[in-house]
Every structure is written in structure tokens, then in C-alpha cells.
Design a protein around this motif. Structure first.
Motif, PDB file in Angstrom:
ATOM      1  N   VAL A 146       5.935  -0.706   7.568  1.00  0.00           N
ATOM      2  CA  VAL A 146       5.255   0.632   7.868  1.00  0.00           C
ATOM      3  C   VAL A 146       6.242   1.422   7.314  1.00  0.00           C
ATOM      4  CG1 VAL A 146       3.871  -0.066   9.770  1.00  0.00           C
ATOM      5  CG2 VAL A 146       6.130   0.658  10.020  1.00  0.00           C
ATOM      6  N   GLU A 147       5.375   2.681   6.676  1.00  0.00           N
ATOM      7  CA  GLU A 147       6.300   3.630   6.239  1.00  0.00           C
ATOM      8  C   GLU A 147       7.538   4.484   7.089  1.00  0.00           C
ATOM      9  OE1 GLU A 147       4.122   5.306   2.086  1.00  0.00           O
ATOM     10  OE2 GLU A 147       3.968   6.479   3.986  1.00  0.00           O
ATOM     11  N   LEU A 156      -1.120   1.628   9.417  1.00  0.00           N
ATOM     12  CA  LEU A 156      -1.389   0.939   8.382  1.00  0.00           C
ATOM     13  C   LEU A 156      -0.364   0.417   7.752  1.00  0.00           C
ATOM     14  CD1 LEU A 156      -4.191   3.049   6.487  1.00  0.00           C
ATOM     15  CD2 LEU A 156      -4.475   0.671   7.304  1.00  0.00           C
ATOM     16  N   GLY A 157      -0.357  -0.793   7.344  1.00  0.00           N
ATOM     17  CA  GLY A 157       0.739  -1.317   6.778  1.00  0.00           C
ATOM     18  C   GLY A 157       1.027  -0.990   5.137  1.00  0.00           C
ATOM     19  N   SER A 158       2.511  -0.740   5.207  1.00  0.00           N
ATOM     20  CA  SER A 158       3.101  -0.425   3.581  1.00  0.00           C
ATOM     21  C   SER A 158       3.218  -1.873   2.897  1.00  0.00           C
ATOM     22  CB  SER A 158       3.941   0.386   3.636  1.00  0.00           C
ATOM     23  OG  SER A 158       5.291  -0.363   4.326  1.00  0.00           O
ATOM     24  N   LEU A 171       0.860  -1.066  -0.051  1.00  0.00           N
ATOM     25  CA  LEU A 171       0.045   0.085  -0.026  1.00  0.00           C
ATOM     26  C   LEU A 171       0.753   1.158   0.015  1.00  0.00           C
ATOM     27  CD1 LEU A 171      -2.617   1.521   0.594  1.00  0.00           C
ATOM     28  CD2 LEU A 171      -2.345   1.099   2.854  1.00  0.00           C
ATOM     29  N   SER A 172       0.792   1.823  -1.053  1.00  0.00           N
ATOM     30  CA  SER A 172       1.436   3.300  -1.178  1.00  0.00           C
ATOM     31  C   SER A 172       1.016   4.459  -0.244  1.00  0.00           C
ATOM     32  CB  SER A 172       1.629   3.902  -2.672  1.00  0.00           C
ATOM     33  OG  SER A 172       0.411   4.161  -3.208  1.00  0.00           O
ATOM     34  N   ASP A 173       1.723   5.296   0.158  1.00  0.00           N
ATOM     35  CA  ASP A 173       0.961   6.471   1.046  1.00  0.00           C
ATOM     36  C   ASP A 173       0.232   5.942   2.351  1.00  0.00           C
ATOM     37  OD1 ASP A 173       1.904   8.001  -1.262  1.00  0.00           O
ATOM     38  OD2 ASP A 173       0.176   7.250  -2.086  1.00  0.00           O
TER      39      ASP A 173
END
Length: 445
Positions: free
Chosen positions: A387-388, A349-351, A325-327
Motif C-alpha cells: 500500500v502507498e 487499495l493495494g498499490s 496501481l498508481s495513486d
């Protein structure tokens, strides 16, 4: 003259008697002919009536044969150790009954090339406003929800055009070929009491979207390609990654961002051994209702690989899912500041997300007259693999290990039992144990 008059008179009388006898015979013959004609007409009328009745019956049978009806469902009992919220480390045990689902499928074959199918699912015994306890949202809270698409929902409503085995087109509300649950979702098609928990922690259950797709079979290869409505990132959550982004809450589905899906299988998962891969790609921010909260794409990509070996008494199935998942940080921040969403003050939220399962069973019916299958299963999910920014919490990294039996008193009914342990990848959280019973059915007309 006087001597011959009696003779002439007798001859005349005899002639008249002969003509009278012939006339009677002709009248009798005519009456017989008329009776025969009437009987023949009656027989013809009866034959016409029988023929008309046969034609009507055949026509009715022909129309009825174009319809198909299928149904499946399940009722389960679970006894689980659970936590009140994500901060709790002391589990409690609770038993629950659940009329998990009743599904009805209606089909109609217009002709050799065109057909349609509608599938309606009734979940948890009803519809309306429900009060639910969510222990994985903030510190645990009660939420009132109007289940206008979660309790009674159209799971499929598609029209298909298939001129041959090699190519077909379907459009409407269609199943996405991502995850084995889209293919194997009837109670006799998976060994566990409930559908696999690992898949539910990443994907919508029996994922369906509005769109169009092509499909076909060449040799033993089965392919699908689709363009469908995308997800909505307003409803992405820590504990099930993008699964809650399925747009089933509202009457209309936002379609500013579409998604693209492809799948290729060798073999057939429904009938036996197979191997398959699938890929999903789509942006999600354009489908948000508050479009001014996020300027990023929020791109979701999901790769899956699955395999099944079903030969003789042996049953082995497995699946691996990986998603990105981007962003993800921007989505998290936007959801925190959108009134009414309540995503949790500490939500991540997991990237990247990851999940897999393997189930293996032995059908003892091949060795004994008792139709029992014993099985073992492992499910794993980690919606926060990466994560990011910051460090991903391990609270949502779960492993379920279980064993159980399936008993088929008749081919259309299965009775299941399963017991196992759930492990969380946090040392301070103890393992919990669960037990489940279920009964499911499936039939088709």
C-alpha cells in the motif's frame, strides 16, 4: 372391257388396302413416337425437378454450414465455512446451490476470411434485481443490485478478418488475453469445481472489453495485441483489487482512458502444453463518472506468466499474476467521499497485488477403464501486497488448498468433487474448510 373391269377393280382395291395398311402402320408409328416423346418429356421434367430440389437442398446445406453453435454450463453445490464480516473470527457453515452459468455461442462464417461470433452468458439462473449480502464491505451489509450486465451479459461479440494464419484482426466486444480464464473457462478446461479463486481476487472474470486487436500464429507461436476500453477506478475494492472496475454496470462504457494489452504464447493452452506471458497497461481515472473527484491517472499495469504441461495422463497448469496501481491512496479517498459508492470506511487499495495458482492432475483413464482424473490445487491471492501509506492488512491474503476428482461419464459431461481448506494470513482467524460438487457440460454443433 367388261372382262377386265373386275380385275382392275380388284387391283385398285388391293392397292387401296395396301395404302391403308401402310397408313395404319404410319399412324401407329407416329402414335408410338408421340408416346415416346411424351414419356421423354415427363422424364426430363422429373429430372429437372430432382435437380432443382438437389440444388435447393445443397444451397440450404451450404447456408446452414456457415452457422455454428456451442454451449457450456455448470451447476454447483458448495458447503463453506464463512464469516459474517471482516471483523468476525467465528466461522459459520452454509450450504448453497448455484446454477453457476449457462453460456451460448453463435457463429457465422461469411466467407473464407470474414466471420463473427456472439457469446451470451446467463449467470445464477436469471436476471433482475437481486439482494446480496456483502460481508467484506464495512461491517457487512445487504445491497440491492440491478444485475443489468452481471446476470445476463454479452461475454463476446466480435467480427474477425483473417486472410491467413499469420495475421488477423478482430473488433467489437473481445476477450482480453490476461489470465488463463480468458482461454480456459469451460468446465472441462480446469480441474477445480469453480474457476480459480486467485484470479477472481485480481481480475474481472473472463475479462472482455470493447476494442480492436490483432492476432496470429507463426510456427508454434501465438500472438495478440489489443487496444480496448479501460477500467473505472470508482469501483476498485479492497477484496478484489481492480476486478470490480470492469465497466459492466451501465449501458455505456466510458472510453476517455483506453488500455493496451499484449500476449505471446508458445504452444496451445487449449490443446496441450504451452507457456505464455501477457501485459496490460491503462489509466483509469478518466473513466470515472465523477471526474472532479480525482486528478491523478490511476494507472493499472498487470503482468502474467502461465504454463501448462499436458502429456499422457499428466496435467499440470500454473499462473502467476502481479499488478500495480498508481495513486491508490488518492483513489481510496475519492471513493470514500463519492456518494453512493460505499467503499467501506476502513478500505485500503493495494498499490501492488499478487496472485498465483498451481493445479496438478493424473488422468486414471490411461491406466483403467474408468474415466476419472484426480487432482490437487493451490490458489493464493493478496490484493494488498503493498500500500502507498500505512500498513497493509493481512485480512485479504488468502490461500486455498484442495484436492478432488473429475469424472467424465461421456466426453461432453464432467462431474466434479473438491474438498479443501482456506487459510487467512491473520493468526487470530482460524482456517476454514470447504466442500464443493459440480456438474458441467460442453458441446458444439
Amino acid at each position: 372391257m367388261s372382262a377386265t373391269d373386275p380385275e382392275v377393280l380388284a387391283a385398285a382395291i388391293a392397292k387401296q388396302e395396301t395404302e391403308l395398311t401402310e397408313l395404319k402402320a404410319q399412324l401407329k408409328e407416329l402414335a408410338q413416337q408421340q408416346q415416346a416423346q411424351a414419356e421423354q418429356q415427363k422424364q426430363q421434367q422429373l429430372l429437372q425437378q430432382e435437380t432443382l430440389a438437389t440444388v435447393k437442398a445443397e444451397s440450404a446445406d451450404s447456408k446452414f454450414s456457415k452457422f455454428s453453435f456451442k454451449s457450456y454450463g455448470s451447476v454447483i453445490y458448495t458447503s463453506d465455512e464463512y464469516y459474517d464480516n471482516v471483523q468476525d473470527t467465528t466461522p459459520e457453515r452454509r450450504g448453497r446451490f448455484d446454477l453457476e452459468r449457462i453460456v451460448t455461442e453463435f457463429g457465422y462464417q461469411f466467407n473464407d476470411q470474414w466471420d463473427m461470433e456472439v457469446e451470451i452468458e446467463y449467470e445464477h439462473g436469471g436476471t433482475g434485481t437481486s439482494l446480496e449480502y456483502d460481508g467484506f464491505d464495512e461491517f457487512g451489509e445487504f445491497e440491492a443490485e440491478v444485475e443489468a450486465g452481471g446476470e445476463v451479459m454479452i461475454e463476446k461479440a466480435e467480427i474477425r478478418y483473417r486472410p491467413g494464419d499469420a495475421f488477423g484482426v478482430k473488433f467489437g466486444n473481445i476477450h482480453l488475453p490476461v489470465g488463463l480464464s480468458s482461454t480456459l473457462h469451460k468446465p472441462n478446461q480446469y480441474l477445480t469445481v469453480q474457476r480459480h479463486k486467485s484470479e477472481a481476487a485480481m481480475l474481472p472474470a473472463v475479462w472482455n472489453e470493447n476494442g480492436i486487436g490483432i492476432f496470429g500464429e507463426i510456427a508454434n507461436f501465438h500472438y495478440q495485441a489489443q487496444v480496448v476500453s479501460g477500467l473505472n477506478s470508482e469501483y476498485f475494492r479492497t477484496y478484489d483489487w481492480v476486478a470490480s472496475g470492469h465497466q459492466k454496470r451501465f449501458e455505456h462504457v466510458n472510453a476517455d482512458d483506453l488500455a493496451y494489452v499484449a500476449r505471446l504464447d508458445y504452444g496451445n493452452f487449449k490443446t496441450g502444453s504451452a507457456v505464455g506471458v501477457s501485459y496490460y497497461y491503462g489509466n483509469t481515472s478518466g473513466n470515472r463518472h465523477k471526474t472532479n473527484k480525482l486528478n491523478s491517472d490511476g494507472t493499472v499495469s498487470i503482468f502474467s506468466i502461465a504454463a501448462a504441461f499436458v502429456e499422457g495422463p499428466w496435467i499440470v497448469r500454473g499462473q502467476y499474476l502481479n499488478g500495480t496501481l498508481s495513486d491508490s491512496d488518492a483513489i481510496t479517498q475519492a471513493n470514500k467521499t463519492t456518494p453512493g459508492l460505499k467503499p467501506g470506511n476502513f478500505a485500503q487499495l493495494g498499490s501492488e497485488s499478487e496472485a498465483f495458482f498451481v493445479e496438478a492432475g493424473v488422468d486414471l483413464g490411461h491406466f483403467t477403464p474408468v474415466p476419472i482424473t484426480i487432482f490437487a490445487n493451490i490458489d493464493y491471492s493478496n490484493p494488498l501486497k503493498e500500500v502507498e501509506t500505512g500498513i497493509a492488512t493481512k485480512r485479504y491474503e488468502n490461500t486455498w488448498i484442495s484436492a478432488g476428482i473429475n469424472y467424465f461419464p461421456i466426453p461432453e459431461i464432467v462431474i466434479k468433487a473438491e474438498a479443501g481448506v482456506q487459510q487467512v494470513a491473520v493468526a487470530s482467524i482460524p482456517d476454514t474448510h470447504f466442500f464443493a460438487l459440480g456438474v458441467g457440460y460442453q458441446f458444439s454443433l
